[in-house]
Scaffold this active site. Structure first.
Site, PDB file in Angstrom:
ATOM      1  N   GLU A  25      -3.688 -10.120   3.570  1.00 30.90           N
ATOM      2  CA  GLU A  25      -4.553  -9.782   4.709  1.00 30.90           C
ATOM      3  C   GLU A  25      -5.686 -10.773   4.919  1.00 30.90           C
ATOM      4  O   GLU A  25      -5.984 -11.148   6.063  1.00 30.90           O
ATOM      5  CB  GLU A  25      -5.143  -8.365   4.527  1.00 30.90           C
ATOM      6  N   GLU A  39       0.837  -1.208   0.000  1.00 33.44           N
ATOM      7  CA  GLU A  39       0.000   0.000   0.000  1.00 33.44           C
ATOM      8  C   GLU A  39       0.871   1.256   0.000  1.00 33.44           C
ATOM      9  O   GLU A  39       0.604   2.219  -0.731  1.00 33.44           O
ATOM     10  CB  GLU A  39      -0.954  -0.039   1.196  1.00 33.44           C
TER      11      GLU A  39
END
Length: 256
Positions: free
Chosen positions: A137, A117
């Protein structure tokens, strides 16, 4: 290297190029709350310096720029503290994305989850030949959020969906083919590849580059016609810097 805080070291060369190194975050440069806030503070401090031409974001080890967010810390969160944790990471990614000058992600080794990210929030991503990328995740019970939202814009919906829903890793050649990274360096050539990009940026007008980065950020958000019309005024304002007059005249003089 100047130490801005325990997790952020800065080296600036005579050209105005800054290497911001994530420090004291373990061998994989993992983002705990303390590390996240330290690196964000570094970016926010540097953002006030109008003479910086480019920033190279690097990890202290060759295993990773950022391996991911700190699972040890995340395992202890509840709803309220989870939102506070991810807000800190969002604020780091925004500090990178809104940094006035270009930011280059130097990507050896692993780049996972929150690390990807942050990398997505950079302007350029340059990977080592053996770098690996993934969004794991969902395997640990959480969705990929915040600046994972940049991934469909970078690599398209299908590939972004694959990354965040299968949690499978991809290698550097695949990341390049998908458009997730801009360049894959040959073995031992990561810093040379980063320097090649730095030199390209230094050939450009510094104010023009800052203006271009700001425009690109607005283009991400605005409808097409608004993006086109907005840029007319930005084009005009560029002549207030003196850069077009100086650089165009230099070009014309070389052509003679």
């Amino acid at each position: 290297m100047e130490v801005l805080n325990p997790h952020c070291g800065v080296h600036r060369d005579a050209r105005g190029v800054v290497r911001l190194t994530i420090c004291n975050a373990g061998s994989l440069n993992i983002l705990s709350s303390a590390v996240t806030n330290g690196v964000r503070e570094g970016f926010e401090k540097l953002a006030k310096d109008p003479d910086i031409r480019a920033v190279i974001l690097a990890g202290q080890s060759e295993k990773s720029m950022i391996g991911g967010a700190d699972i040890k810390e995340m395992a202890k969160l509840d709803q309220k503290s989870a939102e506070a944790f991810i807000t800190q990471l969002r604020d780091l990614c925004e500090a990178v994305r809104k940094f006035p000058a270009p930011v280059i992600a130097r990507l050896p080794g692993w780049c996972l989850g929150g690390g990807l990210e942050v990398a997505a929030a950079c302007d350029f991503r340059i990977a080592a030949h053996d770098a690996m990328f993934g969004m794991p995740e969902v395997r640990v019970g959480i969705p990929s959020v915040i600046h994972a939202a940049l991934l469909p814009r970078l690599i398209g919906w299908g590939r972004a969906r694959w990354l965040v829903m299968t949690a499978e890793n991809i290698d550097a050649p695949t990341a390049l083919a998908w458009g997730l990274v801009d360049k894959v360096a040959p073995q031992g050539g990561l810093d040379a590849a980063v320097e090649h990009t730095v030199k390209a940026l230094l050939e450009c007008g510094p104010q023009a580059l800052r203006s271009q980065k700001a425009l690109l950020r607005q283009w991400e958000e605005l409808p097409l016609t608004e993006s086109v019309n907005l840029s007319v005024g930005v084009f005009g304002q560029s002549y207030l810097t003196g850069e077009p007059q100086r650089l165009m005249q230099g070009f014309l003089d070389r052509k003679r």
